[in-house]
Structure formats: C-alpha cells, structure tokens
Scaffold this active site. Structure first.
Site, PDB file in Angstrom:
ATOM      1  N   ARG A   1       0.833  -1.198   0.000  1.00 36.15           N
ATOM      2  CA  ARG A   1       0.000   0.000   0.000  1.00 36.15           C
ATOM      3  C   ARG A   1       0.871   1.253   0.000  1.00 36.15           C
ATOM      4  NH1 ARG A   1      -2.066   1.110   4.235  1.00 36.15           N
ATOM      5  NH2 ARG A   1      -1.242  -0.499   5.623  1.00 36.15           N
TER       6      ARG A   1
ATOM      7  N   LYS B   1      -8.661  -2.225   0.337  1.00 40.48           N
ATOM      8  CA  LYS B   1      -8.670  -1.288   1.462  1.00 40.48           C
ATOM      9  C   LYS B   1      -9.518  -0.050   1.175  1.00 40.48           C
ATOM     10  CE  LYS B   1      -6.301  -3.711   4.338  1.00 40.48           C
ATOM     11  NZ  LYS B   1      -7.042  -4.412   5.418  1.00 40.48           N
TER      12      LYS B   1
ATOM     13  N   HIS C   1     -11.110  -3.938  11.859  1.00 45.90           N
ATOM     14  CA  HIS C   1      -9.991  -4.549  11.130  1.00 45.90           C
ATOM     15  C   HIS C   1      -9.608  -5.809  11.886  1.00 45.90           C
ATOM     16  CE1 HIS C   1      -5.693  -4.139   9.330  1.00 45.90           C
ATOM     17  NE2 HIS C   1      -6.482  -4.866   8.554  1.00 45.90           N
TER      18      HIS C   1
ATOM     19  N   SER D   1      -1.683  -5.691   9.282  1.00 48.99           N
ATOM     20  CA  SER D   1      -1.137  -6.697   8.374  1.00 48.99           C
ATOM     21  C   SER D   1       0.153  -7.282   8.934  1.00 48.99           C
ATOM     22  CB  SER D   1      -0.866  -6.076   7.000  1.00 48.99           C
ATOM     23  OG  SER D   1      -2.055  -5.634   6.415  1.00 48.99           O
TER      24      SER D   1
ATOM     25  N   LYS E   1      -3.530 -12.228  11.854  1.00 49.48           N
ATOM     26  CA  LYS E   1      -4.987 -12.368  11.782  1.00 49.48           C
ATOM     27  C   LYS E   1      -5.401 -13.548  10.918  1.00 49.48           C
ATOM     28  CE  LYS E   1      -6.278  -8.464  10.099  1.00 49.48           C
ATOM     29  NZ  LYS E   1      -4.930  -8.088   9.636  1.00 49.48           N
ATOM     30  N   THR E   2      -4.826 -13.607   9.711  1.00 47.28           N
ATOM     31  CA  THR E   2      -5.209 -14.658   8.773  1.00 47.28           C
ATOM     32  C   THR E   2      -4.739 -16.021   9.256  1.00 47.28           C
ATOM     33  OG1 THR E   2      -5.132 -13.083   6.945  1.00 47.28           O
ATOM     34  CG2 THR E   2      -5.046 -15.427   6.386  1.00 47.28           C
TER      35      THR E   2
ATOM     36  N   ASP F   1     -10.216 -10.583   7.624  1.00 50.07           N
ATOM     37  CA  ASP F   1      -9.623  -9.244   7.724  1.00 50.07           C
ATOM     38  C   ASP F   1     -10.578  -8.122   8.098  1.00 50.07           C
ATOM     39  OD1 ASP F   1      -7.223  -7.641   7.441  1.00 50.07           O
ATOM     40  OD2 ASP F   1      -8.076  -6.832   5.609  1.00 50.07           O
TER      41      ASP F   1
ATOM     42  N   ARG G   1       1.767 -11.964  -1.407  1.00 55.74           N
ATOM     43  CA  ARG G   1       0.359 -12.114  -1.029  1.00 55.74           C
ATOM     44  C   ARG G   1      -0.335 -13.199  -1.846  1.00 55.74           C
ATOM     45  NH1 ARG G   1      -1.925  -9.173   3.391  1.00 55.74           N
ATOM     46  NH2 ARG G   1      -0.472  -7.469   3.820  1.00 55.74           N
TER      47      ARG G   1
END
Length: 526
Positions: free
Chosen positions: A56, A196, A215, A233, A237-238, A252, A317
């Site tokens: 990003r 996003k 988030h 990120s 989380k994932t 997410d 990713r």
C-alpha cells in the site's frame, strides 16, 4: 449519487475498447494469461507482479473534502483533496481508458444485507478483476438480486498522475469521494488498494448506523462461540483465524451490529512469505485454481512457488475466496463474540505473549493499536518499526478513532466479551537479537483463551505494563509466558520495557481519555 450510474456512460461516449461484464473465474484467468498479465503456477493459481508498488502507498491516498465530509472526516489522519482536482483526475482517467479493454465486476461488501453496499469495480486488467471477484461477496451465489451499484471503484494502474499538475504526491493516487461514492485508483498495480478502499468506505458508512467496523478476522467454534482477531497486516490475523478446529467467518474485515458480527468480504488476502504446509496448512491448500499470487518468486520450469524468497518483496500475497478454506462460513455471519484478541508483533520483544485485559485496558490498547510495521507491507518499510495505529487500522479510518472506540466499549460491556492481548512478535530480545515467538505456542495460547482455560489459571502482574499474565498454559513452558525470563540481561529488559511504556503514554496524549483508562496502561519509570 448522480455520478455513480454514469461512470460506464462516461466511458462509452467515445469508447473503442471491449467491455467484459461479470466474467467467470475461468474466463478471467484465461484472459489474464492470453494478455500476458501473469503466469500459471503448479497449483493452478495465477501469479502476477505489481512492479514498483508491492504494498500500500498511504502517502498517495486522499479523501475528497466537500460539504458532506468536511466536518465528519478526521483530517488529522486523512489527506484532503478538493472536488475540482478529483474530477480533473476522473476525466483524465476516462480519457486514458477510451481505447482499453475493461473488466467489470458487480458484487457487494457486507454479508448482513441490511447494511451491505452494492459495489461495481471497473478494471484495466483482467487479473485485478479476478482479484476483486474473489475478494468481494458475489451476488449470483448468495441469492442477492443484482441492482444498480451504490459505490464504484475505477482502477487503471497505467493512468499516472503528474504531481505538479494534479496535486498528488507521486504518479500514484488513491482517491475516495465518499459523497459521490466513487474511488479512483491509478499509477499503482498493487491490488490491495482496491480492497482497502472498500474497507475505508465501510468504515465511513457503518458507524453512522451504530455498527462497529473492525480490522479483524473472525472464526466460530462448534458450539457457535465467536472469536475476533484484531491486528494490522502481518500480525497473524489470517494465520491464527484459519484454525482447522473452527469455522472461518472472515480473515480481515468485519462489522458488529446489534444482531452480531458479519464479514465485509467474501475472500482472503494472506501474506505468504515463509508460508509452509506444516504451520499454515489451510492457507497452503487454499492457493489453488482461481487464486492470485502477488510478487511470489516462481521456479520457471516447475512453476512451484518459493515462499521463502524475499527477492521481490517480503509482502508476498495470496488472494483466494473464503470457500477455499474447508468448513468456512459463506457469506460470513455469526453471533456476538465471546472472545476478542488484540494481536501485536512487538519488535521490542518486551510484551508478554498473552495477557488478559480489563475493560479499561481493552480501551487503552484498542486506541493504542500498537504493533510493528513489517517489511514490505508499505513502501519504504525495510524492517519492523514500532508504530501506533488507532483501532488497529488507522490508515483506513475516515472518522475520528473515538467513534470506533466508543462503539467497541459499548458492545464488549453489553455482551461481556473477554479481551486478551497477544504478542506474535519477538521474545528474548528486540528484533535482530531475539526470536519470533513460535506460532505453535501462539496457537495454544489462543485456543486456551477462546476455550476459557484461563478462567481457572492464576495470574501475575507485569511490573511495567500492568498486564495480567497467566502463570501456566497447557503445552507451553512457564518461562515462555513471562517475557523477562527469556532475556539474558534483566536490566536491559526493564530499560527496553520502560522505553516502550513511555512511547505508549506519549501516543495516548492525543486522546482525551478517562483517568481509569490512562491508569490501566503501563507504569512509567520513576
């Protein structure tokens, strides 16, 4: 909303390209390969390169400031752009696309139909349309009727800005016009900007309906209990929510309404650097036909991914539909969460791997949003850096952080939700000398928190951070639970802990907090 339905009309006035509407996954993949946008991997996934932008670009993101947003958007945290500049760039993009083939996807964000948003995405590249096809919820397989879009994203990576003439920071631009419900993305091929942008929009619209936008990832146990995993990120989380013993709701972005929680998306966007089948089997197996791999190094002959390679970026990713995860819930809807976990990758190596938070501490650490920005997640980040991101998602929050924090406080109080702080970062020393906490240890601690095992465990207080640390956790050495025990020099540990404690309090000075919330935070050195 007058402009929303006219984007394709504006394009069609002198349009000479081919317009592809809502193509299937196989067709999009086929066209991506024909157009040489990517290559096929051994698993059937499509591998693409995003060029200069492998993460990003927050410095290139703007929100249009107009009478609707002027007094609502938190301009301390967001860059303003005038409507005049926005429409100048819009017309520039329309002109640029006149001879391009375009790919259109109509889907929606928000599994709860009462608050969902119908979204149209128009892409210059077939692979980006495949990406958003897998990331958003689909109308055709959820029984929802297809109607006019309520929000439009126009993504043309080849259309670049002139920073002087167009009032941008670089050739890249991500501009949200929340009043016109239109997003422009140009100059960057990184597909995460589309994802996003949708989240930023939902963070603007949902709280105005008393819905907390979050988030976080979410999963559900066999008894229907819900767990939320907050974090930026790279904090896990994932990985942690993809638990073979629980059903994944989403990885997410979620909303929390009076009815319970719901996934904003229909897919997952996982970091896959150092991905292994042993540590993350569900993610490994999810990367199959229809998935998109960004910037992963691929062997030219075998077409096998080299997930250990950082030759292009650490921010490699994988995008795939949530249904690639066995026993996932689609569309993702669940009840009220019984457990919340705040994930932080502590680069200082001083926070405990798990701590139970009081309601006051939950507010303190939610507004702090402490973690480390990991290499490659954003441009210019070469190694982990300590950062504070309000609500674990400051780059995506159009509204002041208090708008989200107040909603969280109300909901965890009403539903008696237990909150834990989980350090997925370093131990035994700061980044460079210590080691990353074993993910299998983290998984055991997370399971213990969700299953209520710590309700029968004795706790001890951390002398600096004022946190309640469990003395025991099944399957984990007791020495792992107290971070100071892993450092060779106790004095160096305390000095490093005090340094981070001072950073916490310095960061919180920008908020007006009740005394009990401030006092629940770390102790400062005398």
């Amino acid at each position: 909303m007058a402009r929303i339905c006219n984007v394709l009309s504006d394009l069609r006035e002198n349009y000479a390209g081919c317009l592809y509407n809502n193509l299937s996954v196989p067709r999009l993949k086929e066209l991506s390969l024909q157009r040489k946008e990517g290559i096929l991997t051994a698993s059937g996934a499509l591998r693409v390169s995003t060029g200069k932008y492998t993460g990003r670009s927050p410095g290139d993101k703007f929100i249009v400031c107009d009478p609707e947003t002027k007094d609502r958007v938190d301009w301390k945290n967001n860059q303003a752009m005038s409507p005049e500049v926005f429409w100048r760039l819009y017309n520039k993009m329309i002109h640029y696309l006149q001879n391009k083939d375009l790919f259109v996807f109509d889907g929606y964000a928000g599994a709860d139909r009462s608050s969902s948003l119908a979204i149209r995405v128009i892409n210059e590249f077939a692979w980006q349309n495949l990406f958003i096809h897998q990331l958003l919820l689909r109308t055709y397989d959820t029984g929802r009727e297809t109607g006019e879009p309520e929000f439009t994203i126009l993504a043309a990576p080849g259309c670049t800005a002139d920073p002087v003439a167009d009032a941008t920071k670089s050739e890249a631009f991500i501009i949200l016009n929340l009043t016109e419900r239109l997003v422009l993305i140009g100059g960057t091929h990184y597909a995460g900007e589309m994802k996003k942008s949708v989240f930023s929009a939902m963070n603007y619209f949902l709280p105005r309906q008393s819905i907390l936008s979050m988030h976080c990832s979410a999963n559900q146990g066999v008894g229907g209990d819900i767990a939320l995993f907050f974090g930026l990120s790279g904090t896990g989380k994932t990985s942690l929510s993809a638990d073979p013993d629980r059903q994944l709701i989403g990885d997410d972005e979620h909303g929390w309404s009076d009815r319970g929680i719901f996934n904003i998306e229909g897919g997952c966007y996982a970091k896959c650097i150092h991905l292994s089948r042993e540590n993350e089997p569900q993610i490994w197996d999810a990367i199959q036909f229809g998935s998109v791999l960004e910037n992963v190094v691929i062997d030219e002959d075998s077409r096998q991914p080299d997930y250990a390679s950082e030759a292009i970026t650490e921010n490699t990713r994988a995008a795939y539909p949530i249904r690639h995860i066995p026993h996932s819930i689609y569309p993702g809807i669940g009840g009220h969460p019984s457990t919340i976990l705040f994930l932080t990758a502590d680069a200082f190596g001083v926070l405990p791997p798990i701590a139970k938070l009081s309601p006051e501490q939950a507010m303190f650490y939610f507004l702090s949003g402490y973690t480390s920005k990991l290499a490659g997640t954003e441009r210019g980040i070469a190694e982990p850096q300590a950062t504070f991101s309000a609500c674990f998602g400051s780059p995506f929050l159009p509204l002041p952080p208090a708008a989200y924090a107040d909603l969280l406080k109300e909901k965890i109080t009403r539903h008696q939700t237990q909150v834990f702080l989980i350090n997925t970062g370093w131990q035994g020393g700061r980044y460079g000398t210590g080691k990353r906490i074993n993910i299998q240890y983290t998984r055991r601690m997370v399971a213990a928190a969700i299953n209520g095992q710590f309700n029968q465990t004795a706790f001890t207080d951390h002398p600096v951070f004022n946190l309640s640390m469990p003395l025991h956790c099944s399957g984990i050495p007791d020495s792992v639970l107290n971070p100071q025990d892993s450092w060779a020099d106790p004095q160096e540990y305390r000095q490093t802990a005090w340094k981070l404690a001072e950073m916490f309090h310095k960061n919180l000075e920008k908020f007006v907090l009740p005394p009990e919330v401030v006092q629940s935070g770390p102790h400062l050195p005398l």
